[in-house]
Motif scaffolding. Sequence first.
Motif, PDB file in Angstrom:
ATOM      1  N   LYS A  86       4.601  -4.319 -11.327  1.00 43.50           N
ATOM      2  CA  LYS A  86       4.713  -5.583 -10.585  1.00 43.50           C
ATOM      3  C   LYS A  86       4.103  -5.494  -9.199  1.00 43.50           C
ATOM      4  O   LYS A  86       3.524  -6.465  -8.712  1.00 43.50           O
ATOM      5  N   TYR A  87       4.231  -4.349  -8.574  1.00 41.07           N
ATOM      6  CA  TYR A  87       3.604  -4.197  -7.255  1.00 41.07           C
ATOM      7  C   TYR A  87       2.093  -4.343  -7.384  1.00 41.07           C
ATOM      8  O   TYR A  87       1.451  -5.041  -6.596  1.00 41.07           O
ATOM      9  N   PHE A  89       0.459  -5.826  -9.666  1.00 38.84           N
ATOM     10  CA  PHE A  89       0.115  -7.189 -10.036  1.00 38.84           C
ATOM     11  C   PHE A  89       0.086  -8.083  -8.807  1.00 38.84           C
ATOM     12  O   PHE A  89      -0.872  -8.824  -8.575  1.00 38.84           O
ATOM     13  N   LEU A  90       1.152  -7.994  -7.993  1.00 39.35           N
ATOM     14  CA  LEU A  90       1.191  -8.808  -6.771  1.00 39.35           C
ATOM     15  C   LEU A  90       0.011  -8.464  -5.866  1.00 39.35           C
ATOM     16  O   LEU A  90      -0.625  -9.346  -5.286  1.00 39.35           O
ATOM     17  N   GLU A 119       1.346  -1.103   2.126  1.00 42.14           N
ATOM     18  CA  GLU A 119       2.240  -0.076   1.620  1.00 42.14           C
ATOM     19  C   GLU A 119       3.685  -0.309   1.992  1.00 42.14           C
ATOM     20  O   GLU A 119       4.559   0.155   1.290  1.00 42.14           O
ATOM     21  N   GLU A 123       5.092  -3.168   1.874  1.00 42.22           N
ATOM     22  CA  GLU A 123       5.625  -4.235   1.039  1.00 42.22           C
ATOM     23  C   GLU A 123       5.490  -3.898  -0.451  1.00 42.22           C
ATOM     24  O   GLU A 123       6.416  -4.060  -1.216  1.00 42.22           O
ATOM     25  N   LEU A 124       4.317  -3.440  -0.832  1.00 42.61           N
ATOM     26  CA  LEU A 124       4.033  -3.253  -2.259  1.00 42.61           C
ATOM     27  C   LEU A 124       3.745  -1.796  -2.592  1.00 42.61           C
ATOM     28  O   LEU A 124       2.938  -1.518  -3.465  1.00 42.61           O
ATOM     29  N   THR A 125       4.371  -0.883  -1.918  1.00 35.37           N
ATOM     30  CA  THR A 125       4.097   0.565  -2.060  1.00 35.37           C
ATOM     31  C   THR A 125       2.618   0.889  -1.920  1.00 35.37           C
ATOM     32  O   THR A 125       2.199   1.264  -0.862  1.00 35.37           O
TER      33      THR A 125
END
Lengths: 151, 158, 371, 358
Positions: free
Chosen positions: D155-156, D158-159, D237, D239-241
């Motif tokens: 999901k990360y 994808f976002l 990073e 927010e979305l690793t």
Amino acid sequence: MNNEDLKNKITELFPTATFEEGGEWVNIFIDPAQWKTIAERLRTTNELAFDYLFCLTCVDWKTHFTMVYHLSSTIHRHALVLKIKLERSNPEVETVCDLWRTAELHEREVYDLFGVTFLNHPDLRRLFLTDDFIGYPLRKDFEDPINMIKL
Amino acid sequence: MFITNYIKDIFNGMKSLLTGMKITGYYFTHHKEIITEQYPDNRATLKMADRFRGEVVMIHDENNEHACTGCSACELACPNGTIKIINKFELNAEGKKKKAIDTFVYHLELCTMCNLCIIACPTDTIKMEPNFEHSVFDRSQLTKVLNHTGSKIKAGVE
Amino acid sequence: MIEELGTTSEGYMVINIGPQHPATHGVLRLVMTLDGETIIKTEPHLGYIHRSIEKMCESLSYRQFVYVTSRMDYLSSHMNNHGCSLVVEKGLQVEVPERAQVIRVLMDELTRVASHELWWGAMAMDLGAFTPFFHSFRERETITDIMEETCGARLTMNYICPGGVMADLHPDFQKRVKKFVALFKSKFHEYNELVTGNIIFQNRMKGVGILSAENAISYGCTGPVARGSGVSSDIRKLYPYEVYNKLQFDEVLETGCDSFARYMVRINEMLQSIKIIEQLIDQIPEGEFQAKTKAVLKLPKGEFYQRVETARGELGIYIVSEGGTTPYRIKFRSPGFSNLSALPHLVKGSKIGDLVATMGTLDLVIPDIDR
Amino acid sequence: MLSLENITNTIHEWLNATFNPTLALLSEFVLIGICAIALFAMLGLSLVLMERKVAAYMQLRLGPNRVGPFGIFQTVADTLKLMMKEGLTPDGADKFLFNLAPFVVMIAAMMLLAPIAFARGFQIWDINIGVLFLSAVSSVSVIGILMAGWASNNKYSFLGAMRSGAQIVSYELSAGLSIITIVILTGSLQISDIVNSQENGWWIFKGHIPIVISFITFLIAITAETNRAPFDLPEAESELTAGFHTEYSGMKFALFFLSEYINIFIACALGATLFFGGWMPFHIGHWEAFNQIMDYIPSSVWFMGKTFFLIFLLMWFRWTFPRLRVDQLLSLEWKYLLPISMINLLVVTVMAIMGWHF
């Protein structure tokens, strides 16, 4: 309001409450059945206006539990300690998280570590421990022979 | 007015960004401000503060004598059970049985350097050393015996 | 049970922020339901670093339990120790020598500055700017060096003990603190130039994570979080302990209620702390640094409550004593725990980027929440 | 005077004299291929090192200083490490797309090298639509990023990929519009024409304020297109690793990493070509003596100097600014950059028609 006035006011409002001496603040014992109505009165009465619940915890007295609520008012700056005796076998008390939002997590903590059930709590689950954990660690009779480290 | 505000916004925004860049630009060109300590290289010059609590040691003098009477005050004061004192009885000069330490076991792996044992010690036998390089390959190496082999209690310490 | 991570029946995405995630400075786990980038629901899952300090303290003596609390909120370990010492002294009715009081307050304020420095760097790092983190560590390192020299440790000091402080000040203390104050003052403008004034930063912070004064009280928020919403909650002003009532300093209040207000409270609080340090550093009274106490402390039967202002807010220590050498029950009302409870409310309906910004301004220290 | 043009000409003549034309062309292809790959590797390594050093000095650090003198072999060591690492493919991933994505990104970056003029007469392919080619192919890399994000089944990722898509598509506009201002002034899309048109001064000086504005717009747009801070939302990073490359490891990650730096180089080279005259030395009008002195500095040095100056600017941005939020990113483009660059384009057009530029 100083402690003396507070005492008078509380006796006036809740004649059933019993006082406990000692401590820097007024300590009162109340009946668990009345707790919700008392809490609402404390929160909404203008002279009291206890809008800030700064500590919520439970004490295991081996024979019974005592829920301890530390209330304070950000307007009048007075504080009050409320105590509710609960039986040990089936501790149950009304939730107050609709009056003081901070109670939601605090009550979950007490539920997790003491096993006190809060009636009408919107989301009463274990907070720190896993859902399949057996036992309530902060109770005095809690024993965990597996995880205890012996030196 | 919309247009003036719009241009003002852009101008102020650019200005704030340039102020930030000025700071980083300053440090980019001023290498004297660098604060990196090159640790393993500066070992020779690195001086720890005297009070730095790195590990518990027992003070021995040149005659290999210490002042530990084996009273186990430190063992009681320790919150973690870091210290274990094993006592023995030995005969002194007058032929009387006297308590003395056999081994002073110190579990460095359990120690939190809280300094409570040092305070509890009535004879100031133990102290904190500013040694911080404790890494070893095996955990058992962290269990130490603090009294040196063959050491004995100083004369006159009760 | 850990709920199914995936997609909800409404088609919302459920994702984890934490326990191992760069945005959570610790092991906080947030399960978030997302509609695209918009947060529908946030649920904190705690307990990844729970050590049950309260249970541990029940078997430690009144001298021993103080050191455990350094590990609670490790960024304000002095204040934690301070609170514990105060509550024990309250029970024993020990009068602490004035020198010890001043030293304690000085150490508290230095710790507060150090804590806010770290927060400032970490906050900027959350928003994607790495450089401030290193810049703030330059000043913070000076403080930790001072701590190392006087207290013997850099983070979990365990310097304040019931009755006073553990050791007298290092002879160089005053000199080094003055040097630090000078350094801080000469570098402080950079904080504002690098981060506060930055247009991107301001846009990220303003109007994000709105916490009204009423909600702040209801959620039990304290410290800079409450003060950012205009709620006066500084224990140092409201219920002064030690020498705080003799000092000249202001309680920093902002009325913005948003993340930027909370940010500004902490930035200005650093200046106030420096002000306190400047007032005290030349006036450390001579005398004992420790009151005479018994070797084994026994609190009388009863209940004792003491609150102190840590860097994150109000820390309450509630001790129930049965008259023995160990507390019967001890409860730490930690500021982070209450501040965290406001997070789901704060981030509802905002973007993931805002979650990071809001979480940064709450300044959560997870061991403080989990205890 | 040693110049790259002479070397290339010598090789070309020698090849043509020794072999038949087809074989000569083929061997030139091979030579160019080898050169391009070598350049790639060199650029990747040096830019990563440069980034680390720039970051370190801005952050009061020393940066890599252990491997080799001043840490110059640090990136080599890192590359070795990445090559040794196992390239994991997640179980739930779309394996084909997942493995393809880094190559798509890499090939897009590689193709961009073709029309860049590195020095006087040192250009792989002087295509007559050079600028168009560059701006068109540079947007191909977004397909690779989207592919990576989608195929990771994370999901990360994808976002991150979705953010990247929105970002690159919108910033392509203002990048394109600011490039067009130069094209209007030059009247040609060919890189060599654009460079030659700056013989008597670079466009940034000749084109008055509108070109400065379009340069700033261009700079912001390429920062966003290369996914760099403050526009690093696809891999934000905190927010979305790690955004779209969360699931990548080993060499596949290295390809993403490398192509990011190649893209930076290409974008900055394009900026240097358009606004700073590419390899053209610093000339002022008809000051022949001054221009002569400037000509003594090799053209490749001029080109690399300008490009690396722009790269340094981007790094400066990265290590100073916080990240934007995703909606602010889009509002910056649609509310500020796009209207400004459109009006700017109009002004430049008027300027070009009236001949107001130098």
